[in-house]
Design a protein around this motif. Structure first.
Motif, PDB file in Angstrom:
ATOM      1  N   SER A  96       0.812  -1.209   0.000  1.00  0.00           N
ATOM      2  CA  SER A  96       0.000   0.000   0.000  1.00  0.00           C
ATOM      3  C   SER A  96       0.844   1.258   0.000  1.00  0.00           C
ATOM      4  O   SER A  96       0.373   2.318  -0.406  1.00  0.00           O
ATOM      5  CB  SER A  96      -0.937   0.001   1.215  1.00  0.00           C
ATOM      6  OG  SER A  96      -0.186   0.025   2.422  1.00  0.00           O
ATOM      7  N   ARG A  97       2.069   1.149   0.487  1.00  0.00           N
ATOM      8  CA  ARG A  97       2.927   2.321   0.520  1.00  0.00           C
ATOM      9  C   ARG A  97       3.977   2.313  -0.579  1.00  0.00           C
ATOM     10  O   ARG A  97       4.793   3.212  -0.662  1.00  0.00           O
ATOM     11  CB  ARG A  97       3.596   2.426   1.888  1.00  0.00           C
ATOM     12  CG  ARG A  97       4.044   3.847   2.197  1.00  0.00           C
ATOM     13  CD  ARG A  97       4.535   3.975   3.602  1.00  0.00           C
ATOM     14  NE  ARG A  97       5.069   5.302   3.801  1.00  0.00           N
ATOM     15  CZ  ARG A  97       5.796   5.649   4.847  1.00  0.00           C
ATOM     16  NH1 ARG A  97       6.060   4.767   5.773  1.00  0.00           N
ATOM     17  NH2 ARG A  97       6.248   6.861   4.973  1.00  0.00           N
TER      18      ARG A  97
ATOM     19  N   GLY B 153       9.173   3.124   2.458  1.00  0.00           N
ATOM     20  CA  GLY B 153       8.620   3.945   1.401  1.00  0.00           C
ATOM     21  C   GLY B 153       9.636   4.166   0.305  1.00  0.00           C
ATOM     22  O   GLY B 153      10.845   4.077   0.543  1.00  0.00           O
ATOM     23  N   PRO B 154       9.197   4.451  -0.913  1.00  0.00           N
ATOM     24  CA  PRO B 154      10.112   4.647  -2.036  1.00  0.00           C
ATOM     25  C   PRO B 154      10.769   6.022  -1.999  1.00  0.00           C
ATOM     26  O   PRO B 154      10.371   6.905  -1.231  1.00  0.00           O
ATOM     27  CB  PRO B 154       9.195   4.508  -3.252  1.00  0.00           C
ATOM     28  CG  PRO B 154       7.867   4.973  -2.754  1.00  0.00           C
ATOM     29  CD  PRO B 154       7.789   4.543  -1.320  1.00  0.00           C
ATOM     30  N   GLU B 155      11.772   6.200  -2.850  1.00  0.00           N
ATOM     31  CA  GLU B 155      12.461   7.489  -2.956  1.00  0.00           C
ATOM     32  C   GLU B 155      11.494   8.518  -3.543  1.00  0.00           C
ATOM     33  O   GLU B 155      10.891   8.290  -4.596  1.00  0.00           O
ATOM     34  CB  GLU B 155      13.693   7.319  -3.847  1.00  0.00           C
ATOM     35  CG  GLU B 155      14.724   8.425  -3.714  1.00  0.00           C
ATOM     36  CD  GLU B 155      14.328   9.674  -4.483  1.00  0.00           C
ATOM     37  OE1 GLU B 155      14.494  10.781  -3.929  1.00  0.00           O
ATOM     38  OE2 GLU B 155      13.832   9.540  -5.615  1.00  0.00           O
ATOM     39  N   PRO B 156      11.289   9.663  -2.870  1.00  0.00           N
ATOM     40  CA  PRO B 156      10.198  10.572  -3.251  1.00  0.00           C
ATOM     41  C   PRO B 156      10.342  11.229  -4.612  1.00  0.00           C
ATOM     42  O   PRO B 156       9.343  11.387  -5.323  1.00  0.00           O
ATOM     43  CB  PRO B 156      10.184  11.610  -2.122  1.00  0.00           C
ATOM     44  CG  PRO B 156      11.529  11.533  -1.490  1.00  0.00           C
ATOM     45  CD  PRO B 156      11.963  10.110  -1.634  1.00  0.00           C
ATOM     46  N   VAL B 157      11.544  11.645  -5.010  1.00  0.00           N
ATOM     47  CA  VAL B 157      11.687  12.336  -6.293  1.00  0.00           C
ATOM     48  C   VAL B 157      11.332  11.397  -7.448  1.00  0.00           C
ATOM     49  O   VAL B 157      10.699  11.814  -8.430  1.00  0.00           O
ATOM     50  CB  VAL B 157      13.102  12.905  -6.469  1.00  0.00           C
ATOM     51  CG1 VAL B 157      13.254  13.566  -7.834  1.00  0.00           C
ATOM     52  CG2 VAL B 157      13.417  13.924  -5.364  1.00  0.00           C
TER      53      VAL B 157
ATOM     54  N   ALA C 141       6.249  18.233  -4.418  1.00  0.00           N
ATOM     55  CA  ALA C 141       7.372  18.583  -3.545  1.00  0.00           C
ATOM     56  C   ALA C 141       7.911  17.335  -2.853  1.00  0.00           C
ATOM     57  O   ALA C 141       7.153  16.461  -2.435  1.00  0.00           O
ATOM     58  CB  ALA C 141       6.939  19.609  -2.506  1.00  0.00           C
ATOM     59  N   ALA C 142       9.237  17.283  -2.704  1.00  0.00           N
ATOM     60  CA  ALA C 142       9.894  16.141  -2.070  1.00  0.00           C
ATOM     61  C   ALA C 142      10.863  16.623  -1.002  1.00  0.00           C
ATOM     62  O   ALA C 142      11.499  17.671  -1.146  1.00  0.00           O
ATOM     63  CB  ALA C 142      10.652  15.318  -3.106  1.00  0.00           C
ATOM     64  N   THR C 143      10.978  15.844   0.056  1.00  0.00           N
ATOM     65  CA  THR C 143      12.017  16.078   1.045  1.00  0.00           C
ATOM     66  C   THR C 143      13.311  15.434   0.568  1.00  0.00           C
ATOM     67  O   THR C 143      13.332  14.240   0.249  1.00  0.00           O
ATOM     68  CB  THR C 143      11.640  15.487   2.410  1.00  0.00           C
ATOM     69  OG1 THR C 143      10.476  16.142   2.899  1.00  0.00           O
ATOM     70  CG2 THR C 143      12.768  15.652   3.421  1.00  0.00           C
ATOM     71  N   VAL C 144      14.370  16.223   0.482  1.00  0.00           N
ATOM     72  CA  VAL C 144      15.705  15.718   0.165  1.00  0.00           C
ATOM     73  C   VAL C 144      16.621  16.220   1.264  1.00  0.00           C
ATOM     74  O   VAL C 144      16.744  17.428   1.471  1.00  0.00           O
ATOM     75  CB  VAL C 144      16.193  16.196  -1.220  1.00  0.00           C
ATOM     76  CG1 VAL C 144      17.567  15.614  -1.525  1.00  0.00           C
ATOM     77  CG2 VAL C 144      15.195  15.803  -2.301  1.00  0.00           C
ATOM     78  N   ASP C 145      17.249  15.318   1.998  1.00  0.00           N
ATOM     79  CA  ASP C 145      17.984  15.648   3.206  1.00  0.00           C
ATOM     80  C   ASP C 145      19.205  16.513   2.915  1.00  0.00           C
ATOM     81  O   ASP C 145      20.104  16.107   2.180  1.00  0.00           O
ATOM     82  CB  ASP C 145      18.413  14.352   3.892  1.00  0.00           C
ATOM     83  CG  ASP C 145      18.841  14.564   5.335  1.00  0.00           C
ATOM     84  OD1 ASP C 145      19.075  15.722   5.719  1.00  0.00           O
ATOM     85  OD2 ASP C 145      18.943  13.579   6.069  1.00  0.00           O
ATOM     86  N   ALA C 146      19.232  17.698   3.504  1.00  0.00           N
ATOM     87  CA  ALA C 146      20.365  18.609   3.327  1.00  0.00           C
ATOM     88  C   ALA C 146      21.580  18.162   4.128  1.00  0.00           C
ATOM     89  O   ALA C 146      22.669  18.696   3.943  1.00  0.00           O
ATOM     90  CB  ALA C 146      19.970  20.027   3.742  1.00  0.00           C
TER      91      ALA C 146
ATOM     92  N   LEU D 266       5.877  14.637  -0.537  1.00  0.00           N
ATOM     93  CA  LEU D 266       6.356  13.296  -0.218  1.00  0.00           C
ATOM     94  C   LEU D 266       7.616  13.417   0.621  1.00  0.00           C
ATOM     95  O   LEU D 266       8.567  14.103   0.236  1.00  0.00           O
ATOM     96  CB  LEU D 266       6.666  12.497  -1.487  1.00  0.00           C
ATOM     97  CG  LEU D 266       5.510  12.220  -2.445  1.00  0.00           C
ATOM     98  CD1 LEU D 266       5.960  11.248  -3.529  1.00  0.00           C
ATOM     99  CD2 LEU D 266       4.306  11.662  -1.709  1.00  0.00           C
ATOM    100  N   ASP D 267       7.605  12.745   1.760  1.00  0.00           N
ATOM    101  CA  ASP D 267       8.724  12.849   2.690  1.00  0.00           C
ATOM    102  C   ASP D 267       9.681  11.690   2.504  1.00  0.00           C
ATOM    103  O   ASP D 267       9.321  10.634   1.981  1.00  0.00           O
ATOM    104  CB  ASP D 267       8.195  12.856   4.126  1.00  0.00           C
ATOM    105  CG  ASP D 267       8.993  13.745   5.032  1.00  0.00           C
ATOM    106  OD1 ASP D 267      10.078  14.193   4.628  1.00  0.00           O
ATOM    107  OD2 ASP D 267       8.532  14.010   6.161  1.00  0.00           O
ATOM    108  N   GLU D 268      10.900  11.890   2.954  1.00  0.00           N
ATOM    109  CA  GLU D 268      11.920  10.842   2.993  1.00  0.00           C
ATOM    110  C   GLU D 268      12.042  10.418   4.443  1.00  0.00           C
ATOM    111  O   GLU D 268      12.352  11.239   5.308  1.00  0.00           O
ATOM    112  CB  GLU D 268      13.255  11.378   2.488  1.00  0.00           C
ATOM    113  CG  GLU D 268      14.373  10.362   2.472  1.00  0.00           C
ATOM    114  CD  GLU D 268      14.263   9.402   1.299  1.00  0.00           C
ATOM    115  OE1 GLU D 268      13.643   8.346   1.495  1.00  0.00           O
ATOM    116  OE2 GLU D 268      14.784   9.712   0.228  1.00  0.00           O
ATOM    117  N   GLU D 269      11.779   9.144   4.727  1.00  0.00           N
ATOM    118  CA  GLU D 269      11.782   8.701   6.113  1.00  0.00           C
ATOM    119  C   GLU D 269      12.719   7.521   6.315  1.00  0.00           C
ATOM    120  O   GLU D 269      12.856   6.682   5.430  1.00  0.00           O
ATOM    121  CB  GLU D 269      10.373   8.274   6.538  1.00  0.00           C
ATOM    122  CG  GLU D 269       9.370   9.406   6.506  1.00  0.00           C
ATOM    123  CD  GLU D 269       8.010   8.952   6.980  1.00  0.00           C
ATOM    124  OE1 GLU D 269       7.962   8.092   7.882  1.00  0.00           O
ATOM    125  OE2 GLU D 269       7.012   9.447   6.458  1.00  0.00           O
TER     126      GLU D 269
END
Length: 437
Positions: A33-34, A78-82, A98-103, A57-60
């Motif tokens: 489902s995810r 979860g998959p890679e958001p980009v 929009a995607a979270t990419v860790d700085a 979409l977040d990166e967790e």
């Protein structure tokens, strides 16, 4: 007729953000489902039908960790958001992506290229969420000495990415690029032309002094926690003052609290639904994990349905106060532990009941009319520029909000009735980047 401030609305995929589903809410969910594209596509189509500004979409991390111990909370990953957003660009036409990419771990050229590619594939609808560096959890391989100042690294990374996105003339000719800084040393030419919106929208998340300052200096959107009206109004004014110090105007940064919403045909029904959702989200395993993060010690032997611990919390490592006289993170943790212990004692609550009571409260609970009125008030009184909805359960989504609250906001003149322009910047009412003007 009185003119009302227009709200901006966005939604996070279930699990994204500090108040989203999280590991507890996903317990027992089917792994597919995810990961199934249909889950993302359904959410995107609903958000686009509701004329939302963007989907986040977040990166967790796949497993929650505390003091080196992994907690088995039935997360499904979860998959890679980009990568997902690149696919969603083909099945949406107006929704921002929009995607979270860790700085804390990214490199400027690779990050800028990935996000610029999404911006082109979506015809100018890309956004980059920069997580609050204080909350970043990079893997052990990245815990190096040059990451001791995560805010400094994040600020330099955002600055370099923006320069890379602007490293071509308006006509498309490449310009030589060089940067020599504390964290990055690069030179060459950026391989992609500018997108229809100039460059992706930068979304900063965080509540700390340094997070607000970083947002005021370089972000387009600031994501914050939900707060009472007066607190939110004061925070919004503080961000506005910070913008002025960087030569920017309030319209150049949108402040959007992340919220949860529970609806019912009556106030009582909404409250009953909210209580049921809290119990679903706070599983016994998650209750112990949450308590361990506050108590600072191994509580795996405790019964989550048993009495609250009578031991004192473990002090954390030295943690100096933040700028501006704010208490240290350890001081806040110990104060929270005292409040939880008092709550458990006064109400005779178990460990799990205490966590449910203390940390599971939803932001807005009520009928569609009352929720629409409350959201409208936040905008009209200068407490928020919009909101990011955080669904709380895997099967939960914005459908009910889109069907029952959005029309009421439109009737109030507080929300758009059609997209104006095709880019995320046009949805948010943001100016073009300086180099494109």
């Amino acid at each position: 007729m009185t003119a009302h401030r227009q709200l901006h609305l966005a939604v996070a995929f279930p699990g994204s953000g500090p108040a989203g589903v999280g590991p507890a809410g996903w317990a027992g969910a089917h792994p597919g489902s995810r990961l199934a594209f249909a889950s993302f596509e359904r959410l995107a189509h609903t958000a686009e039908r509701g004329l939302f500004d963007f989907l986040l979409l977040d990166e967790e991390p796949p497993l929650p960790e505390h003091r080196g111990r992994l907690h088995e909370l039935d997360p499904v990953g979860g998959p890679e958001p980009v990568a997902v957003l690149n696919a969603l660009a083909e099945v949406t036409t107006g929704l921002g992506l929009a995607a979270t990419v860790d700085a804390a771990v990214g490199e400027p050229y690779d990050l800028a290229r990935r996000l610029a590619t999404l911006d082109h594939l979506s015809a100018g609808r890309a956004g980059w969420r920069v997580a609050d560096p204080a909350d970043a959890r990079p893997g052990a391989d990245f815990r190096a000495a040059d990451h001791l100042d995560p805010y400094g690294r994040a600020a330099e990374l955002v600055s370099v990415a923006r320069r890379l996105w602007g490293a071509r003339s308006p006509g498309g000719a490449a310009r030589p690029f060089a940067h020599r800084g504390r964290y990055f040393d690069i030179e060459g030419e950026f391989g992609l032309p500018r997108s229809p919106q100039g460059q992706p929208v930068v979304i900063q998340a965080g509540e700390s002094e340094r997070a607000r300052e970083l947002a005021a200096a370089s972000a387009d959107v600031l994501l914050v926690r939900h707060a009472p009206l007066e607190t939110a109004r004061s925070r919004h004014a503080d961000v506005g003052r910070r913008l002025a110090a960087h030569g920017r105007t309030p319209g150049e940064l949108k402040v959007m609290p992340q919220i949860t919403v529970v609806l019912g045909d009556t106030a009582a029904e909404a409250q009953e639904r909210a209580a049921g959702i809290r119990r679903q989200r706070i599983t016994p395993q998650y209750a112990l994990y949450a308590l361990e993060r506050i108590w600072g010690t191994d509580l795996s032997g405790y019964d989550p349905d048993g009495p609250f611990p009578d031991t004192a919390p473990s002090p954390g490592p030295p943690d100096p106060p933040e700028a501006g006289g704010s208490p240290s993170r350890d001081d806040r943790r110990l104060a929270l532990a005292a409040r939880w212990r008092t709550l458990a004692r006064e109400k005779g609550l178990s460990v799990r009941e205490t966590v449910i009571e203390a940390s599971g409260r939803q932001s807005f609970v009520g009928t569609p009319d009352t929720v629409a009125a409350d959201l409208h008030r936040y905008a009209d009184e200068g407490a928020a520029d919009g909101f990011v909805l955080l669904p709380q359960l895997p099967a939960d989504g914005p459908e009910e909000f889109v069907d029952r609250v959005v029309p009421l906001l439109q009737e109030r003149g507080a929300f758009r009735t059609a997209y104006r322009g095709g880019t995320l910047r046009s949805h948010l009412g943001l100016p073009q980047p300086a180099q494109d003007r």
